[in-house]
Design an enzyme around this catalytic site. Structure first.
Site, PDB file in Angstrom:
ATOM      1  N   GLN A   1      28.558 -45.539  27.929  1.00 15.72           N
ATOM      2  CA  GLN A   1      27.421 -45.023  27.163  1.00 15.72           C
ATOM      3  C   GLN A   1      27.488 -43.505  27.041  1.00 15.72           C
ATOM      4  OE1 GLN A   1      23.086 -46.366  27.599  1.00 15.72           O
ATOM      5  NE2 GLN A   1      23.100 -44.497  28.809  1.00 15.72           N
TER       6      GLN A   1
ATOM      7  N   MET B   1      14.837 -45.595  30.783  1.00 20.62           N
ATOM      8  CA  MET B   1      14.049 -46.787  30.470  1.00 20.62           C
ATOM      9  C   MET B   1      13.065 -47.081  31.604  1.00 20.62           C
ATOM     10  SD  MET B   1      16.248 -49.388  28.146  1.00 20.62           S
ATOM     11  CE  MET B   1      17.286 -50.079  29.407  1.00 20.62           C
TER      12      MET B   1
ATOM     13  N   ARG C   1      17.863 -52.114  37.841  1.00 18.77           N
ATOM     14  CA  ARG C   1      18.042 -53.558  38.038  1.00 18.77           C
ATOM     15  C   ARG C   1      18.121 -53.920  39.519  1.00 18.77           C
ATOM     16  NH1 ARG C   1      19.654 -55.867  33.014  1.00 18.77           N
ATOM     17  NH2 ARG C   1      20.188 -54.242  31.513  1.00 18.77           N
TER      18      ARG C   1
ATOM     19  N   GLY D   1      23.731 -40.087  33.365  1.00 16.72           N
ATOM     20  CA  GLY D   1      24.486 -40.449  34.561  1.00 16.72           C
ATOM     21  C   GLY D   1      25.802 -41.122  34.228  1.00 16.72           C
TER      22      GLY D   1
ATOM     23  N   HIS E   1      17.660 -41.111  38.910  1.00 16.56           N
ATOM     24  CA  HIS E   1      16.943 -40.461  37.813  1.00 16.56           C
ATOM     25  C   HIS E   1      16.390 -39.099  38.253  1.00 16.56           C
ATOM     26  CE1 HIS E   1      16.234 -44.789  36.390  1.00 16.56           C
ATOM     27  NE2 HIS E   1      16.916 -44.225  35.412  1.00 16.56           N
TER      28      HIS E   1
END
Length: 282
Positions: A155, A30, A189, A149, A37
């Site tokens: 998830q 995102m 975040r 990850g 990442h």
């Protein structure tokens, strides 16, 4: 550096690789990219001839409209970071219209109960949104391997279940949590945290490490009570949940069983910013 805003343009480019039977690695994100990442991209580059990175803030996985609004969007900076890493990475940065074609709603998914645990309890509809976007992206990219990850371990398990249940021909590769020097799990975040809050947030991993040590000798209930007590000592944190669960089923651990693998999962708020983390309790 090739950046695509439409699925049609990306698929035309990928068709060349598919026609030559080249392996395609895929890293869905995102955006607001960080070193974690980039580590996924590095693994993909080492294992595939083509690597695709998607950058898309998916509206259907946010159950909080304010959280969606505040989510960091740094596309130009992200592209520059990727270009510095490897100019051959293909970037797919679609609009909401390109993905949802004017119908921005999520499908309903059955993950055999995985969706009802932890994050599912606290973020209604979240995993329907995740399943909707991940399935869509897999259909667009048709990757050989996809990299996720372990920070978002629930998830990850849900994506694995999605692939099995919908018979999607992709190999889901779990990647270790990438941490800041303080131990704080890297997250987009984190960029919203003040310097003080970012420094304080190292406490999350410290308490997880203590919980891991205690789990060797104490029950899941006792370890959970320890974590709750520790966070009550720190007024800047609000503990949403700490749960010890089986890795495979994500069911809460009532009594330890010798041959099962367990993880400690946590979600906390600091400065109204929600941070999650987890740790293997082997």
């Amino acid at each position: 550096m090739l950046v695509f805003q439409t699925q049609n343009a990306l698929q035309i480019e990928l068709k060349k690789a598919q026609n030559q039977s080249k392996k395609i690695g895929f890293v869905p994100t995102m955006g607001a990219l960080h070193r974690g990442h980039l580590s996924l991209l590095e693994q993909s580059i080492s294992e595939n001839e083509i690597t695709v990175l998607s950058i898309f803030v998916n509206p259907t996985q946010f159950n909080n409209a304010e959280d969606l609004k505040k989510y960091p969007r740094t596309l130009e900076k992200d592209i520059a970071l990727v270009q510095e890493l490897n100019k051959n990475i293909l970037i797919y940065a679609p609009t909401v219209t390109d993905i949802y074609e004017g119908n921005t709603i999520s499908r309903s998914f059955d993950y055999d109960g995985l969706e009802h645990q932890m994050e599912g309890k606290h973020r209604p509809g979240h995993f329907d949104g995740v399943g909707t976007i991940v399935k869509k992206l897999f259909e667009i990219v048709e990757p050989t391997h996809a990299y996720f990850g372990e920070k978002d371990f629930q998830q990850l398990q849900i994506v694995k279940k999605l692939v099995v249940k919908h018979k999607i021909p992709v190999n889901v590769i779990p990647c270790e949590i990438y941490r800041e020097p303080s131990g704080l799990a890297m997250s987009s975040r984190n960029e919203r945290l003040s310097d003080n809050a970012r420094n304080e947030s190292k406490l999350i991993y410290q308490i997880l490490l203590e919980a891991k040590d205690k789990f060797m000798l104490k029950s899941a209930k006792e370890v959970t009570e320890f974590v709750v007590r520790e966070f009550k000592k720190h007024k800047n944190f609000t503990l949403e949940y700490f749960e010890i669960a089986e890795e495979e089923t994500l069911l809460s651990c009532k009594r330890k069983t010798k041959n099962k693998k367990y993880r400690g999962f946590i979600a906390v708020f600091i400065e109204d910013i929600r941070l999650i983390d987890n740790i293997s309790l082997k």
